[in-house]
Design a protein around this motif. Structure first.
Motif, PDB file in Angstrom:
ATOM      1  N   ILE A  41       5.381  12.146   5.504  1.00  0.00           N
ATOM      2  CA  ILE A  41       5.113  13.131   6.557  1.00  0.00           C
ATOM      3  C   ILE A  41       5.943  13.274   7.758  1.00  0.00           C
ATOM      4  O   ILE A  41       6.301  14.471   8.225  1.00  0.00           O
ATOM      5  CB  ILE A  41       3.476  12.623   6.973  1.00  0.00           C
ATOM      6  CG1 ILE A  41       2.755  13.119   5.815  1.00  0.00           C
ATOM      7  CG2 ILE A  41       3.300  13.789   8.189  1.00  0.00           C
ATOM      8  CD1 ILE A  41       1.403  12.407   6.117  1.00  0.00           C
TER       9      ILE A  41
ATOM     10  N   PRO B  66       0.968  -1.304  -0.069  1.00  0.00           N
ATOM     11  CA  PRO B  66      -0.104   0.194   0.007  1.00  0.00           C
ATOM     12  C   PRO B  66       0.864   1.255  -0.113  1.00  0.00           C
ATOM     13  O   PRO B  66       1.881   1.246   0.760  1.00  0.00           O
ATOM     14  CB  PRO B  66      -0.677  -0.241   1.370  1.00  0.00           C
ATOM     15  CG  PRO B  66      -0.569  -1.409   1.876  1.00  0.00           C
ATOM     16  CD  PRO B  66       0.566  -2.083   1.177  1.00  0.00           C
TER      17      PRO B  66
ATOM     18  N   SER C  54      -4.925   9.389   5.741  1.00  0.00           N
ATOM     19  CA  SER C  54      -4.938  10.816   4.918  1.00  0.00           C
ATOM     20  C   SER C  54      -3.635  11.084   4.255  1.00  0.00           C
ATOM     21  O   SER C  54      -2.549  11.045   4.840  1.00  0.00           O
ATOM     22  CB  SER C  54      -5.317  11.705   6.075  1.00  0.00           C
ATOM     23  OG  SER C  54      -4.160  11.983   7.063  1.00  0.00           O
ATOM     24  N   ALA C  55      -3.587  11.308   2.987  1.00  0.00           N
ATOM     25  CA  ALA C  55      -2.210  11.569   2.446  1.00  0.00           C
ATOM     26  C   ALA C  55      -1.739  12.869   2.565  1.00  0.00           C
ATOM     27  O   ALA C  55      -2.575  13.940   2.585  1.00  0.00           O
ATOM     28  CB  ALA C  55      -2.436  11.348   1.120  1.00  0.00           C
TER      29      ALA C  55
ATOM     30  N   GLU D  98       3.310   7.355   2.307  1.00  0.00           N
ATOM     31  CA  GLU D  98       3.089   8.896   2.602  1.00  0.00           C
ATOM     32  C   GLU D  98       3.113   8.974   3.878  1.00  0.00           C
ATOM     33  O   GLU D  98       3.627  10.378   4.357  1.00  0.00           O
ATOM     34  CB  GLU D  98       1.378   9.050   1.938  1.00  0.00           C
ATOM     35  CG  GLU D  98       1.484   9.153   0.351  1.00  0.00           C
ATOM     36  CD  GLU D  98       0.238   8.704  -0.044  1.00  0.00           C
ATOM     37  OE1 GLU D  98      -0.833   8.391   0.509  1.00  0.00           O
ATOM     38  OE2 GLU D  98      -0.029   8.610  -1.414  1.00  0.00           O
ATOM     39  N   ALA D  99       2.909   8.040   4.679  1.00  0.00           N
ATOM     40  CA  ALA D  99       3.028   8.102   6.119  1.00  0.00           C
ATOM     41  C   ALA D  99       4.464   8.600   6.488  1.00  0.00           C
ATOM     42  O   ALA D  99       4.706   9.598   7.191  1.00  0.00           O
ATOM     43  CB  ALA D  99       2.839   7.230   6.844  1.00  0.00           C
TER      44      ALA D  99
ATOM     45  N   LEU E 196       9.992  -5.181   3.535  1.00  0.00           N
ATOM     46  CA  LEU E 196       8.689  -5.839   2.832  1.00  0.00           C
ATOM     47  C   LEU E 196       8.817  -6.443   1.754  1.00  0.00           C
ATOM     48  O   LEU E 196       7.949  -7.492   1.462  1.00  0.00           O
ATOM     49  CB  LEU E 196       7.563  -4.475   2.727  1.00  0.00           C
ATOM     50  CG  LEU E 196       7.053  -3.677   4.275  1.00  0.00           C
ATOM     51  CD1 LEU E 196       6.108  -2.870   3.839  1.00  0.00           C
ATOM     52  CD2 LEU E 196       6.262  -4.885   5.158  1.00  0.00           C
TER      53      LEU E 196
ATOM     54  N   MET F  22      -5.249  -6.681   3.703  1.00  0.00           N
ATOM     55  CA  MET F  22      -4.045  -7.141   3.948  1.00  0.00           C
ATOM     56  C   MET F  22      -3.329  -6.514   5.120  1.00  0.00           C
ATOM     57  O   MET F  22      -3.645  -5.260   5.612  1.00  0.00           O
ATOM     58  CB  MET F  22      -3.138  -6.246   2.716  1.00  0.00           C
ATOM     59  CG  MET F  22      -1.694  -6.132   3.004  1.00  0.00           C
ATOM     60  SD  MET F  22      -0.788  -5.681   1.534  1.00  0.00           S
ATOM     61  CE  MET F  22      -0.543  -7.310   0.600  1.00  0.00           C
TER      62      MET F  22
ATOM     63  N   SER G 193      -0.335  -5.411   7.955  1.00  0.00           N
ATOM     64  CA  SER G 193       1.054  -5.035   7.607  1.00  0.00           C
ATOM     65  C   SER G 193       1.285  -4.524   9.059  1.00  0.00           C
ATOM     66  O   SER G 193       0.651  -4.298   9.977  1.00  0.00           O
ATOM     67  CB  SER G 193       0.916  -3.756   6.797  1.00  0.00           C
ATOM     68  OG  SER G 193       1.894  -2.633   7.108  1.00  0.00           O
ATOM     69  N   PRO G 194       2.715  -4.889   9.390  1.00  0.00           N
ATOM     70  CA  PRO G 194       3.246  -4.255  10.621  1.00  0.00           C
ATOM     71  C   PRO G 194       3.326  -2.957  11.033  1.00  0.00           C
ATOM     72  O   PRO G 194       3.643  -2.410  12.047  1.00  0.00           O
ATOM     73  CB  PRO G 194       4.759  -5.152  10.452  1.00  0.00           C
ATOM     74  CG  PRO G 194       4.992  -5.153   8.946  1.00  0.00           C
ATOM     75  CD  PRO G 194       3.520  -5.339   8.472  1.00  0.00           C
ATOM     76  N   ILE G 195       3.313  -2.075   9.853  1.00  0.00           N
ATOM     77  CA  ILE G 195       3.217  -0.569   9.942  1.00  0.00           C
ATOM     78  C   ILE G 195       1.924  -0.094   9.936  1.00  0.00           C
ATOM     79  O   ILE G 195       1.342  -0.343   9.053  1.00  0.00           O
ATOM     80  CB  ILE G 195       4.331   0.005   9.081  1.00  0.00           C
ATOM     81  CG1 ILE G 195       5.764  -0.715   9.332  1.00  0.00           C
ATOM     82  CG2 ILE G 195       4.288   1.364   9.314  1.00  0.00           C
ATOM     83  CD1 ILE G 195       6.623  -0.380   8.234  1.00  0.00           C
ATOM     84  N   ALA G 196       1.827   0.879  10.862  1.00  0.00           N
ATOM     85  CA  ALA G 196       0.260   1.397  11.033  1.00  0.00           C
ATOM     86  C   ALA G 196       0.298   2.328   9.829  1.00  0.00           C
ATOM     87  O   ALA G 196       1.035   2.811   9.149  1.00  0.00           O
ATOM     88  CB  ALA G 196       0.468   2.450  12.027  1.00  0.00           C
ATOM     89  N   ILE G 197      -1.009   2.273   9.185  1.00  0.00           N
ATOM     90  CA  ILE G 197      -1.279   3.009   7.868  1.00  0.00           C
ATOM     91  C   ILE G 197      -2.038   4.385   8.162  1.00  0.00           C
ATOM     92  O   ILE G 197      -3.195   4.406   8.828  1.00  0.00           O
ATOM     93  CB  ILE G 197      -2.225   1.883   6.968  1.00  0.00           C
ATOM     94  CG1 ILE G 197      -1.225   0.858   6.313  1.00  0.00           C
ATOM     95  CG2 ILE G 197      -2.419   2.643   5.677  1.00  0.00           C
ATOM     96  CD1 ILE G 197      -2.017  -0.309   6.003  1.00  0.00           C
ATOM     97  N   SER G 198      -1.358   5.366   7.595  1.00  0.00           N
ATOM     98  CA  SER G 198      -2.122   6.637   7.636  1.00  0.00           C
ATOM     99  C   SER G 198      -2.971   6.708   6.590  1.00  0.00           C
ATOM    100  O   SER G 198      -2.561   6.687   5.371  1.00  0.00           O
ATOM    101  CB  SER G 198      -1.084   7.693   7.793  1.00  0.00           C
ATOM    102  OG  SER G 198      -1.503   8.881   7.166  1.00  0.00           O
TER     103      SER G 198
ATOM    104  N   GLU H  73       0.031   4.179   1.088  1.00  0.00           N
ATOM    105  CA  GLU H  73      -0.024   4.997   2.421  1.00  0.00           C
ATOM    106  C   GLU H  73       1.023   4.698   3.336  1.00  0.00           C
ATOM    107  O   GLU H  73       1.515   5.638   4.020  1.00  0.00           O
ATOM    108  CB  GLU H  73      -1.502   4.488   3.118  1.00  0.00           C
ATOM    109  CG  GLU H  73      -2.743   4.783   2.737  1.00  0.00           C
ATOM    110  CD  GLU H  73      -3.131   4.053   1.397  1.00  0.00           C
ATOM    111  OE1 GLU H  73      -2.161   3.048   1.101  1.00  0.00           O
ATOM    112  OE2 GLU H  73      -4.336   4.055   0.853  1.00  0.00           O
ATOM    113  N   LEU H  74       1.926   3.689   3.285  1.00  0.00           N
ATOM    114  CA  LEU H  74       3.075   3.448   3.864  1.00  0.00           C
ATOM    115  C   LEU H  74       4.053   4.618   3.671  1.00  0.00           C
ATOM    116  O   LEU H  74       4.706   5.282   4.467  1.00  0.00           O
ATOM    117  CB  LEU H  74       3.793   2.220   3.739  1.00  0.00           C
ATOM    118  CG  LEU H  74       2.952   1.012   4.211  1.00  0.00           C
ATOM    119  CD1 LEU H  74       3.759  -0.260   3.893  1.00  0.00           C
ATOM    120  CD2 LEU H  74       2.999   1.038   5.726  1.00  0.00           C
TER     121      LEU H  74
END
Lengths: 312, 312
Positions: free
Chosen positions: A211, A202, B10-11, A207-208, A227, B1, B3-8, A204-205
């Motif tokens: 930021i 994804p 909002s871009a 993009e986070a 990953l 899906m 994922s070990p990492i938190a997904i944000s 979003e990973l």
């Protein structure tokens, strides 16, 4: 999306990992077992014959041919053929060359191809489509179609060497290590495999991470590459097999004995009177590293091949 | 899906338009830097030599020559088309392809169907069928050269299973049997590769389709004909193209087992181009052969793509 999931299940199943679905049990019968066993003998016995013959003197190999002893390590068993191999050819040197060449091709290939796929899947830039098209176009052209022009071209390429502490340009890559490594580092198929895999992670990973102030290289190195483990395994295995098995190219581009890889070494055994025992010993010697890797990482190997096939 | 990492979700977008444009430019710059190593290597070691093949085929270039290449028009092609060895090599290449492509893909499918059953020990069978694939074609070629000797393992096995009725021949030294012997060995070596790809394809077919077919009273053949076969369409065209390209590129087996003989009965296009371009150093003539080989591969791939195209 459904087709992609189904495809992944296929890869997982082909790699021997469990899938929820129940496969067709059509050939799980007794007749199926007989056929499967006969086929296992068909594929396995020649390899077994090679391993066993490498331990026997020539006269015994031929004496055993007409009985099941051909496949059994019985009789006058010794490592004499191996001693003969190391006496007649610089086998350690060939092995060291092949290990070095394969390792460097794999490491550089993983880095350069994953970095390219990262830029192609996760970053926005003009020219992306063009580069992607060019890479895909190279997929259908076999190496053999341009090997001879490449040989001519490699003989013209420049290389920087240090002589007496001073840098010096030389021309002609033939008869070198770099001619066996650098042409095979960038690989369209490896880029394609990374491209398919990275597309499923994804966005979003990134993009986070953007930021949080991470730069692009850090995103690649700390988030995406870790990953992409399965893709890296596939690329590493396929690149290694390719590099280890190189024959046509080093046959033409490398003349010095010191620089030759293992596969070209078989030529030495055909020159004089053929001694089959030592030849089988050499064949075994250059197969064992790959065989050990295969048996230890069987699922990853078969999974790599399977995933190489699931493109549309 | 997962994922070990938190997904944000909002871009994050940089606030002002100017800094956005700057960020975009920086992103494009970085992306181009990331693809540069791969692109430069692909241009140097793929596109340039591929294009050089066209150019050099119109010159008198030699591998090592004090003079630069001179333009000679279509001389190389005139010479090539008048060369009986070229026509023989072309015929052998096509013969090998016409036999190997259907036999190997069909046999691989049978193996995949046999392996696609959920029973104990299936992974061991699959691994054994796959061992020849990880064994280098160079090793396989010397092993089978030994087995194909007049008093070798193959003839002894033939005698044993036929109760001395079948007397084998000197397989590789008879123009009538050399090519069939190489074909048999080549299929033995490579069929496991395509078995795994068929298997991945088989696993993408949903199990409920088989259940539905069973409810409709379909037998094993009907299930294969109306569920399995249509479900393998994408896999089929991939397998067809890869086997064809690999088959037409036949070289290593020939070089090691017969060196093109006996009586040129196993000379192929790639073999002939290596002999001309490397052994005789006639880069220009070899480029002309490579070009014909390229046209052959391209034509066959396009015809196959047309025949297996999506008809919907």
């Amino acid at each position: 999306m459904a087709t992609i999931t189904a495809t992944r299940d296929g890869v997982r199943q082909a790699a021997g990992q469990p899938v929820r679905r129940r496969p067709d049990r059509g050939f799980g019968t007794a007749g199926g077992h007989v056929v499967r066993t006969v086929l296992a003998l068909f594929f396995g016995l020649p390899i077994l014959f090679m391993l066993v013959s490498s331990l026997k003197p020539d006269d015994q190999i031929f004496a055993d041919l007409s009985s099941p002893r051909a496949f059994l390590p019985v009789g006058d068993i010794s490592l004499a053929n191996y001693a003969e191999v190391f006496r007649t050819v610089p086998a350690w040197r060939f092995l060291a060359n092949s290990i070095g060449i394969s390792a460097l091709t794999v490491v550089l290939g993983v880095l350069i191809n994953s970095l390219a796929a990262f830029a192609l899947t996760r970053m926005r830039w003009r020219g992306r489509g063009l580069v992607l098209t060019l890479i895909i176009a190279t997929l259908v052209v076999p190496f053999e179609t341009f090997a001879l022009p490449l040989l001519w071209w490699a003989n013209k390429l420049p290389w920087l060497v240090v002589q007496d502490g001073r840098p010096l340009w030389t021309f002609g890559w033939l008869d070198s290590y770099q001619v066996q490594i650098i042409p095979f580092v960038a690989n369209a198929f490896s880029i394609y495999l990374y491209y398919s895999y990275l597309s499923t992670i994804p966005k979003e990973l990134d993009e986070a991470a953007r930021i949080d102030g991470a730069n692009w290289f850090r995103i690649y190195r700390s988030i995406i590459l870790p990953l992409a483990g399965p893709a890296t395994a596939t690329v590493a295995i396929l690149t290694f097999l390719n590099a280890w098995n190189q024959f046509l190219w080093p046959l033409m581009s490398v003349q010095s004995e010191d620089l030759r890889p293992v596969m070209v070494g078989v030529q030495y055994f055909f020159q004089l009177d053929v001694a089959w025992g030592p030849m089988m010993a050499y064949a075994t010697l250059i197969t064992i590293p790959v065989l050990v890797l295969f048996l230890s990482f069987q699922r990853a190997f078969i999974g790599s091949i399977a995933s190489s096939g699931v493109k549309g | 899906m997962s994922s070990p990492i938190a997904i944000s979700s909002s871009a994050g977008k940089p606030g002002a338009g100017g800094s956005l444009r700057r960020a975009r430019r920086a992103e494009a710059r970085t992306a181009r830097a990331f693809v540069t190593p791969a692109v430069v290597l692909l241009i140097t070691f793929f596109f340039v030599p591929a294009l050089l093949g066209f150019v050099l085929s119109l010159t008198n270039a030699r591998l090592v020559s004090p003079q630069g290449p001179q333009f000679v028009g279509l001389d190389n092609f005139t010479r090539l088309f008048a060369d009986p060895l070229f026509w023989k090599s072309l015929r052998n290449t096509v013969y090998f392809g016409l036999v190997v492509v259907p036999l190997q893909s069909g046999f691989a499918l049978v193996l995949a169907l046999l392996i696609n059953a959920r029973i104990r020990g299936i992974n061991a069978y699959r691994a054994v069928y796959f061992v020849p694939v990880v064994t280098s074609i160079v090793v396989v070629s010397i092993l089978w050269t030994f087995m194909y000797q007049r008093d070798g393992l193959v003839n002894h096995m033939l005698q044993a299973v036929s109760f001395n009725l079948v007397q084998g021949t000197d397989w590789l030294n008879d123009p009538a049997t050399a090519m069939p012997a190489i074909i048999f060995m080549s299929i033995w070596q490579a069929v496991g590769f395509h078995m795994v790809i068929w298997l991945a394809g088989l696993q993408t077919i949903p199990g409920d389709l088989y259940e539905a077919a069973e409810l409709d009273g379909a037998g094993r053949w009907q299930k294969f004909r109306y569920v399995t076969w249509p479900g393998l369409r994408a896999t089929r065209s991939f397998i067809l193209v890869t086997i064809t390209i690999a088959a037409l590129s036949l070289f290593s087996q020939i070089k090691i087992m017969t060196n093109g003989g006996p009586l040129y009965s196993t000379s192929t296009l790639v073999f002939q181009s290596v002999r001309a371009g490397y052994e005789q150093q006639q880069t220009a003539y070899a480029s002309a052969i490579s070009l014909v080989f390229f046209v052959l591969v391209l034509t066959v791939s396009l015809v196959q793509r047309f025949l297996t195209r999506d008809k919907d």
